[in-house]
Design a protein around this motif. Structure first.
Motif, PDB file in Angstrom:
ATOM      1  N   UNK A  44     -96.914 -79.115 -80.244  1.00 57.67           N
ATOM      2  CA  UNK A  44     -95.652 -79.768 -80.600  1.00 57.67           C
ATOM      3  C   UNK A  44     -94.812 -80.025 -79.350  1.00 57.67           C
ATOM      4  N   UNK A  45     -94.273 -81.218 -79.290  1.00 60.42           N
ATOM      5  CA  UNK A  45     -93.264 -81.569 -78.293  1.00 60.42           C
ATOM      6  C   UNK A  45     -91.965 -81.767 -79.066  1.00 60.42           C
ATOM      7  N   UNK A  46     -90.907 -81.087 -78.665  1.00 60.53           N
ATOM      8  CA  UNK A  46     -89.636 -81.141 -79.384  1.00 60.53           C
ATOM      9  C   UNK A  46     -88.588 -81.821 -78.517  1.00 60.53           C
ATOM     10  N   UNK A  47     -87.921 -82.794 -79.106  1.00 62.08           N
ATOM     11  CA  UNK A  47     -86.799 -83.465 -78.459  1.00 62.08           C
ATOM     12  C   UNK A  47     -85.596 -83.321 -79.380  1.00 62.08           C
ATOM     13  N   UNK A  48     -84.415 -83.230 -78.800  1.00 63.25           N
ATOM     14  CA  UNK A  48     -83.216 -83.025 -79.616  1.00 63.25           C
ATOM     15  C   UNK A  48     -82.077 -83.896 -79.094  1.00 63.25           C
TER      16      UNK A  48
END
Length: 167
Positions: A61-65
């Motif tokens: 998973x790559x998480x961006x916010x």
């Protein structure tokens, strides 16, 4: 001048994004590991069968916010990603999910990167720019059942990989 380093809103949103994903993952009985070093993956999900035995394979998973996501004219959320990451994810046999967290409504949206690129007929090796904007369907909300969907997808890949190894 400030005496000490500060925890900014950006730091808080990043923590909330990981927490949001981890909550859904743990509720399904899986684990979420956050690597100390970031080389293209912000989290690894390990899944388990109904007996509690660990499954083969990993979900990446790559998480961006962001504070607030804005729907684009095409009615999708968008986020620019580095070509180097896309190259890595495209070559990964196991699924890589991009999760885009919206701090304003405390919701996350997701896409499986290889499927996303294939739907747009994009091969990272042919991308000439350093970045590519990825589009995420706002209907792909991270829900309590999402980690199970991701597990099912990973398990289907595992079966194909193992069938090829043991022909």
């Amino acid at each position: 001048m400030d005496k000490r380093k500060k925890r900014t809103r950006t730091h808080i949103i990043a923590s909330l994004s990981v927490n949001n994903l981890e909550y859904h993952v743990i509720k399904k009985g899986y684990t979420l590991d956050v690597p100390a070093e970031d080389y293209g993956y912000d989290a690894l999900i390990f899944t388990f069968n109904k007996k509690g035995e660990i499954d083969t394979g990993t979900i990446f998973v790559q998480i961006k916010a962001k504070e607030k996501l804005e729907l684009q004219k095409n009615s999708f959320y968008s986020y620019p990603l580095k070509k180097k990451d896309l190259d890595l994810w495209y070559d990964e046999p196991y699924p890589v999910y991009l999760v885009l967290y919206n701090a304003q409504d405390e919701k996350a949206y997701w896409t499986e990167m290889k499927e996303n690129l294939k739907a747009r007929k994009i091969k990272p090796a042919k991308i000439k720019n350093d970045t590519l904007t990825v589009y995420i369907d706002p209907n792909n909300i991270l829900l309590p059942e999402t980690p199970k969907q991701w597990r099912d997808h990973k398990q289907s890949i595992t079966k194909r990989i193992l069938a090829g190894l043991y022909k």
